[in-house]
Every structure is written in C-alpha cells, then in structure tokens.
Design an enzyme around this catalytic site. Structure first.
Site, PDB file in Angstrom:
ATOM      1  N   ARG A   1      41.438  91.477  30.466  1.00 18.27           N
ATOM      2  CA  ARG A   1      42.626  91.163  29.584  1.00 18.27           C
ATOM      3  C   ARG A   1      42.844  92.020  28.659  1.00 18.27           C
ATOM      4  O   ARG A   1      42.162  92.537  28.080  1.00 18.27           O
ATOM      5  CB  ARG A   1      42.590  89.490  29.571  1.00 18.27           C
ATOM      6  CG  ARG A   1      42.442  88.569  30.489  1.00 18.27           C
ATOM      7  CD  ARG A   1      42.435  87.003  30.121  1.00 18.27           C
ATOM      8  NE  ARG A   1      43.625  86.624  29.247  1.00 18.27           N
ATOM      9  CZ  ARG A   1      43.554  86.441  27.991  1.00 18.27           C
ATOM     10  NH1 ARG A   1      42.277  86.492  27.375  1.00 18.27           N
ATOM     11  NH2 ARG A   1      44.608  85.901  27.314  1.00 18.27           N
TER      12      ARG A   1
ATOM     13  N   LYS B   1      30.050  84.951  26.412  1.00 17.30           N
ATOM     14  CA  LYS B   1      30.709  85.157  27.529  1.00 17.30           C
ATOM     15  C   LYS B   1      29.750  85.465  28.933  1.00 17.30           C
ATOM     16  O   LYS B   1      29.010  86.570  28.894  1.00 17.30           O
ATOM     17  CB  LYS B   1      31.889  86.368  27.128  1.00 17.30           C
ATOM     18  CG  LYS B   1      32.597  86.627  28.355  1.00 17.30           C
ATOM     19  CD  LYS B   1      33.880  87.152  27.914  1.00 17.30           C
ATOM     20  CE  LYS B   1      34.945  87.580  28.985  1.00 17.30           C
ATOM     21  NZ  LYS B   1      36.247  88.165  28.477  1.00 17.30           N
TER      22      LYS B   1
ATOM     23  N   ARG C   1      39.578  83.228  18.415  1.00 12.88           N
ATOM     24  CA  ARG C   1      38.020  83.084  18.231  1.00 12.88           C
ATOM     25  C   ARG C   1      37.504  82.158  17.401  1.00 12.88           C
ATOM     26  O   ARG C   1      38.212  81.624  16.534  1.00 12.88           O
ATOM     27  CB  ARG C   1      37.513  84.454  17.515  1.00 12.88           C
ATOM     28  CG  ARG C   1      38.052  85.786  18.229  1.00 12.88           C
ATOM     29  CD  ARG C   1      37.131  87.006  18.037  1.00 12.88           C
ATOM     30  NE  ARG C   1      37.516  88.101  18.877  1.00 12.88           N
ATOM     31  CZ  ARG C   1      37.067  88.229  20.199  1.00 12.88           C
ATOM     32  NH1 ARG C   1      36.611  87.344  20.589  1.00 12.88           N
ATOM     33  NH2 ARG C   1      37.521  89.240  20.928  1.00 12.88           N
TER      34      ARG C   1
HETATM   35  C1  BTN Z   1      38.601  89.434  31.148  1.00 10.79           C
HETATM   36  O1  BTN Z   1      37.684  88.729  30.498  1.00 10.79           O
HETATM   37  O2  BTN Z   1      39.126  90.292  30.194  1.00 10.79           O
HETATM   38  C2  BTN Z   1      39.054  89.493  32.326  1.00 10.79           C
HETATM   39  C3  BTN Z   1      38.041  90.223  33.186  1.00 10.79           C
HETATM   40  C4  BTN Z   1      38.238  90.461  34.593  1.00 10.79           C
HETATM   41  C5  BTN Z   1      37.353  91.208  35.406  1.00 10.79           C
HETATM   42  C6  BTN Z   1      37.546  91.071  36.837  1.00 10.79           C
HETATM   43  S1  BTN Z   1      36.300  91.863  37.650  1.00 10.79           S
HETATM   44  C7  BTN Z   1      37.146  91.890  39.300  1.00 10.79           C
HETATM   45  C8  BTN Z   1      38.626  92.003  38.810  1.00 10.79           C
HETATM   46  N1  BTN Z   1      38.859  93.707  38.883  1.00 10.79           N
HETATM   47  C9  BTN Z   1      39.349  93.962  37.402  1.00 10.79           C
HETATM   48  O3  BTN Z   1      39.253  95.202  37.259  1.00 10.79           O
HETATM   49  N2  BTN Z   1      39.237  93.190  36.729  1.00 10.79           N
HETATM   50  C10 BTN Z   1      38.984  91.834  37.355  1.00 10.79           C
END
Ligand code: BTN
Length: 251
Positions: free
Chosen positions: A59, A118, A247
């Site tokens: 994100r 996390k 946070r």
């Molecule tokens: C976050 O916490 O910022 C979100 C992470 C999301 C990761 C997943 S892995 C599968 C899918 N493909 C990506 O490039 N991102 C999501």
C-alpha cells in the site's frame, strides 16, 4: 510446491462461474498482472498465485518483499458490484485473519498483526474496462516465515510462530474459499456484517495512535463505513483509509 489448485477450484467455481486458478513460478507482481488484464478488458474471475514476485507492491506506493517458500503471495480478481464499496478492505482483512489463527489481529485498515508485528498485508485495487462491472483485484501477502527485519521499524512476524507446520499451499486452502464467500456477502450487504467481526480483532482499539499528519489521539474502533474513529484534542475524527497512516504511539 504442491498447490491445491483443484480443491480451491472445486470450492469456488460453483460460487463464481468461470473462475480459474493459475499458479505462476514468477511474475513481477500478481496484483500488477491482474490489473493489466482487467484494464485490457479481461474481466473473468481468477486466482493468481505467484511463487516468486520480482516487483511486489504494498500500500501507499511501498514495495512488498517476499521469498519463495517463506511467504504466500496471491491476488484474486473478481467482478464485484456492491452498492457501497466502503469497508471492503477491512472485510477482506477480517475474513483472512479469522481463517489464519485466533491470535491474528487487524491493524486498521487491513494489516494482519501478531502482537504488534506485521504478519501480512492486503492491497486492493480496482479497474474498469468498457461497460462491464468494476473489477476488484485483491492482493494478499502473508509471511509464513518471518522475513529479515532490516530497514523496518518493527520486526515482522511469521505464521509458523503460531502454526508450526504452516506452509503456503495449506494456508491458501484455508483462507481462499471462505474469503470468496465473504466477498459475496460483502457484495450483498456491505460492511455491516463485518463490523462486529472487525471490532473483535481490532489491534488499535483504545490505544494511543499518531496520524501521519502529526495529530495524536486514541483509536476508538471504526464507523459503519470502515473509517477509523480517533479521539483527538479537537474532538472525534473519522479517518478514511486513503487519508493517513496510523501507528501506535510509543507508550
Ligand atoms: C501492504 O501491507 O502494504 C500490502 C501488501 C500486499 C502484498 C501482496 S503480495 C500479493 C499481491 N501482489 C503484490 O504485488 N502485492 C500484493
């Protein structure tokens, strides 16, 4: 790796006609790939599992690092037509957390946490091509083994801390069919059916938080639209997911 593609297909295809499962040994990002397809007008429901991502995305423009075998990375593309999209990312987090382990909690809006570390993240994007329904691409990354902590303020968690024999294929089979059922429920009735379930796993509730604009406050659950409610010196503030990152403040 031995992925349960058939078992997942059998569970999901009756709910989503035309559903397919694809396992790719390597791709830049499963979300990027499904967004490319959606923008090209390929609106069919699909689960894409990436054994390795070379440009995983998180994100807020961040990257997502994962190592083959030590993580589960997949994206689900579905033509969804909810009357109200708000709270979708929270509903996805609730569904995944509930099916991982009782100790997994949610750090608003949709990070999966074990304690204050996390465990996984969710990236939801939408695309529309032509007159068809908007396609939601729901990407999920779960650490099976905790990745290295370098460069991160808090060391990440891994599912094996909670489930000693956890592996990607087994976790995917646990979370995916219930996630599809929950997405259908969301499309029907929105966030309402997920609100209490989110509250039960809300990692921030009654904790001091710092908003990214510098405002300090105390988290007070979420509203009916999934916005985070924060008591601040200036009163109760509803924070929309795109607005800020949150946070826990230092004790
Ligand atoms: C976050 O916490 O910022 C979100 C992470 C999301 C990761 C997943 S892995 C599968 C899918 N493909 C990506 O490039 N991102 C999501």
């Amino acid at each position: 790796m031995n992925w349960p593609a058939e078992a997942i297909w059998e569970a999901v295809a009756p709910l989503w006609p035309g559903f397919t499962v694809e396992i790719l040994p390597e791709i830049d990002s499963s979300n990027t790939e499904l967004m490319r397809r959606a923008r090209a007008g390929r609106g069919e429901p699909v689960l894409l599992v990436a054994e390795r991502q070379t440009a995983g995305r998180g994100r807020l423009g961040r990257g997502w690092q994962s190592a083959p075998g030590a993580s589960l990375t997949f994206s689900l593309a579905l033509p969804l037509t909810p009357s109200d999209w708000s709270g979708l990312s929270l509903a996805v987090g609730v569904s995944v957390a509930e099916n991982l382990h009782p100790a997994v909690r949610l750090k608003w809006p949709n990070d999966l946490w074990v304690g204050d570390r996390k465990l996984g993240g969710i990236l939801i994007e939408t695309a529309s091509a032509g007159a068809g329904p908007r396609q939601a691409v729901i990407g999920i990354g779960i650490n099976i083994e905790a990745p290295p902590a370098q460069g991160l303020s808090t060391p990440p968690a891994g599912l094996r801390e909670l489930v000693a024999d956890a592996d990607g294929p087994q976790v995917l089979l646990r979370v995916l069919p219930p996630l599809v059922r929950d997405l259908l429920a969301f499309a029907d009735a929105g966030f309402a059916g997920f609100h209490a379930r989110f509250d039960a796993r809300d990692a921030l509730r009654d904790r001091a938080v710092a908003l990214s604009d510098g405002t300090a406050g105390t988290a007070h659950g979420v509203g009916d639209d999934g916005a985070l409610l924060v008591h601040t010196a200036a009163g109760l503030r509803a924070v929309a997911s795109s607005e800020v990152s949150v946070r826990p403040a230092l004790p």
